[in-house]
Motif scaffolding. Structure first.
Motif, PDB file in Angstrom:
ATOM      1  N   VAL A 176      46.161  12.840 -13.894  1.00 34.50           N
ATOM      2  CA  VAL A 176      44.900  12.146 -14.205  1.00 34.50           C
ATOM      3  C   VAL A 176      44.086  11.939 -12.941  1.00 34.50           C
ATOM      4  O   VAL A 176      42.862  12.160 -12.922  1.00 34.50           O
ATOM      5  CB  VAL A 176      45.182  10.798 -14.917  1.00 34.50           C
ATOM      6  CG1 VAL A 176      43.950   9.928 -14.948  1.00 34.50           C
ATOM      7  CG2 VAL A 176      45.693  11.054 -16.319  1.00 34.50           C
ATOM      8  N   ILE A 177      44.739  11.537 -11.856  1.00 37.05           N
ATOM      9  CA  ILE A 177      44.035  11.349 -10.579  1.00 37.05           C
ATOM     10  C   ILE A 177      43.465  12.687 -10.093  1.00 37.05           C
ATOM     11  O   ILE A 177      42.306  12.770  -9.662  1.00 37.05           O
ATOM     12  CB  ILE A 177      44.979  10.734  -9.524  1.00 37.05           C
ATOM     13  CG1 ILE A 177      45.421   9.338  -9.942  1.00 37.05           C
ATOM     14  CG2 ILE A 177      44.322  10.688  -8.150  1.00 37.05           C
ATOM     15  CD1 ILE A 177      44.307   8.338 -10.084  1.00 37.05           C
ATOM     16  N   GLY A 178      44.239  13.744 -10.180  1.00 42.21           N
ATOM     17  CA  GLY A 178      43.757  15.065  -9.774  1.00 42.21           C
ATOM     18  C   GLY A 178      42.587  15.530 -10.615  1.00 42.21           C
ATOM     19  O   GLY A 178      41.624  16.120 -10.107  1.00 42.21           O
ATOM     20  N   SER A 179      42.655  15.270 -11.903  1.00 45.51           N
ATOM     21  CA  SER A 179      41.556  15.646 -12.790  1.00 45.51           C
ATOM     22  C   SER A 179      40.283  14.868 -12.446  1.00 45.51           C
ATOM     23  O   SER A 179      39.186  15.436 -12.450  1.00 45.51           O
ATOM     24  CB  SER A 179      41.964  15.383 -14.235  1.00 45.51           C
ATOM     25  OG  SER A 179      40.880  15.590 -15.102  1.00 45.51           O
ATOM     26  N   ALA A 180      40.429  13.588 -12.137  1.00 49.68           N
ATOM     27  CA  ALA A 180      39.261  12.775 -11.766  1.00 49.68           C
ATOM     28  C   ALA A 180      38.627  13.293 -10.482  1.00 49.68           C
ATOM     29  O   ALA A 180      37.389  13.392 -10.378  1.00 49.68           O
ATOM     30  CB  ALA A 180      39.670  11.320 -11.612  1.00 49.68           C
ATOM     31  N   VAL A 181      39.445  13.652  -9.516  1.00 47.67           N
ATOM     32  CA  VAL A 181      38.913  14.211  -8.261  1.00 47.67           C
ATOM     33  C   VAL A 181      38.204  15.531  -8.538  1.00 47.67           C
ATOM     34  O   VAL A 181      37.132  15.810  -7.981  1.00 47.67           O
ATOM     35  CB  VAL A 181      40.048  14.372  -7.226  1.00 47.67           C
ATOM     36  CG1 VAL A 181      39.586  15.177  -6.026  1.00 47.67           C
ATOM     37  CG2 VAL A 181      40.570  13.013  -6.785  1.00 47.67           C
ATOM     38  N   GLY A 182      38.768  16.343  -9.412  1.00 47.01           N
ATOM     39  CA  GLY A 182      38.125  17.617  -9.768  1.00 47.01           C
ATOM     40  C   GLY A 182      36.772  17.418 -10.431  1.00 47.01           C
ATOM     41  O   GLY A 182      35.817  18.135 -10.143  1.00 47.01           O
ATOM     42  N   VAL A 183      36.670  16.426 -11.317  1.00 51.71           N
ATOM     43  CA  VAL A 183      35.393  16.138 -11.977  1.00 51.71           C
ATOM     44  C   VAL A 183      34.362  15.679 -10.954  1.00 51.71           C
ATOM     45  O   VAL A 183      33.200  16.098 -10.982  1.00 51.71           O
ATOM     46  CB  VAL A 183      35.589  15.080 -13.085  1.00 51.71           C
ATOM     47  CG1 VAL A 183      34.257  14.532 -13.565  1.00 51.71           C
ATOM     48  CG2 VAL A 183      36.369  15.671 -14.242  1.00 51.71           C
ATOM     49  N   ILE A 184      34.783  14.829 -10.037  1.00 52.01           N
ATOM     50  CA  ILE A 184      33.861  14.332  -9.006  1.00 52.01           C
ATOM     51  C   ILE A 184      33.370  15.482  -8.140  1.00 52.01           C
ATOM     52  O   ILE A 184      32.163  15.595  -7.861  1.00 52.01           O
ATOM     53  CB  ILE A 184      34.557  13.250  -8.157  1.00 52.01           C
ATOM     54  CG1 ILE A 184      34.762  11.992  -8.986  1.00 52.01           C
ATOM     55  CG2 ILE A 184      33.746  12.929  -6.905  1.00 52.01           C
ATOM     56  CD1 ILE A 184      35.662  10.967  -8.346  1.00 52.01           C
ATOM     57  N   LEU A 185      34.284  16.353  -7.712  1.00 48.19           N
ATOM     58  CA  LEU A 185      33.881  17.481  -6.868  1.00 48.19           C
ATOM     59  C   LEU A 185      32.964  18.452  -7.606  1.00 48.19           C
ATOM     60  O   LEU A 185      31.985  18.943  -7.042  1.00 48.19           O
ATOM     61  CB  LEU A 185      35.118  18.214  -6.344  1.00 48.19           C
ATOM     62  CG  LEU A 185      35.923  17.478  -5.275  1.00 48.19           C
ATOM     63  CD1 LEU A 185      37.177  18.267  -4.915  1.00 48.19           C
ATOM     64  CD2 LEU A 185      35.074  17.233  -4.052  1.00 48.19           C
ATOM     65  N   SER A 186      33.257  18.723  -8.862  1.00 50.54           N
ATOM     66  CA  SER A 186      32.399  19.663  -9.603  1.00 50.54           C
ATOM     67  C   SER A 186      31.018  19.060  -9.852  1.00 50.54           C
ATOM     68  O   SER A 186      30.009  19.780  -9.799  1.00 50.54           O
ATOM     69  CB  SER A 186      33.058  20.075 -10.915  1.00 50.54           C
ATOM     70  OG  SER A 186      33.113  18.981 -11.812  1.00 50.54           O
ATOM     71  N   ALA A 187      30.936  17.756 -10.106  1.00 44.62           N
ATOM     72  CA  ALA A 187      29.627  17.121 -10.283  1.00 44.62           C
ATOM     73  C   ALA A 187      28.829  17.175  -8.986  1.00 44.62           C
ATOM     74  O   ALA A 187      27.619  17.440  -8.994  1.00 44.62           O
ATOM     75  CB  ALA A 187      29.799  15.675 -10.741  1.00 44.62           C
ATOM     76  N   HIS A 188      29.495  16.948  -7.865  1.00 48.93           N
ATOM     77  CA  HIS A 188      28.811  17.002  -6.568  1.00 48.93           C
ATOM     78  C   HIS A 188      28.303  18.415  -6.284  1.00 48.93           C
ATOM     79  O   HIS A 188      27.152  18.595  -5.861  1.00 48.93           O
ATOM     80  CB  HIS A 188      29.769  16.555  -5.466  1.00 48.93           C
ATOM     81  CG  HIS A 188      29.194  16.681  -4.093  1.00 48.93           C
ATOM     82  ND1 HIS A 188      28.177  15.878  -3.642  1.00 48.93           N
ATOM     83  CD2 HIS A 188      29.475  17.540  -3.088  1.00 48.93           C
ATOM     84  CE1 HIS A 188      27.857  16.233  -2.404  1.00 48.93           C
ATOM     85  NE2 HIS A 188      28.635  17.239  -2.050  1.00 48.93           N
TER      86      HIS A 188
END
Length: 106
Positions: A31-43
């Protein structure tokens, strides 16, 4: 009465819990990895949109400059303007029939 002294060690408790529930720990890390991935893709998406907007503005500026250059070219190549410049600056004139020489090829 005998008092039992135990020390409170939160790290040891967390490690004991982690070893008892490895699936929960794995899911938490996913879940933490997925959240980081979402943040990076949005950026990255925002950065691409900003770059696209800048390129569109540059394209519009170049289109306007191109239109101005076409208008300027049209104005500079008009026959009346060229004829008046030739008469004024080079002292040229249209040849008269007497000035014409016909060359015949055999």
């Amino acid at each position: 009465m005998i008092r039992q002294t135990t020390t409170f060690n939160p790290v040891a408790i967390m490690l004991a819990d982690a070893t008892r529930h490895p699936l929960r720990v794995l899911l938490f890390l996913l879940v933490i990895g997925s959240a980081v991935g979402v943040i990076l893709s949005a950026h990255m998406n925002r950065q691409v949109i900003i770059a696209n907007e800048q390129l569109m503005q540059e394209k519009d500026r170049l289109d306007i400059e191109w239109r101005h250059l076409l208008l300027e070219q049209g104005a500079l190549t008009e026959h009346n303007r060229i004829e008046s410049l030739v008469k004024r600056d080079l002292d040229m004139r249209r040849p008269t029939p007497d000035d014409e020489i016909v060359v015949r090829l055999k």
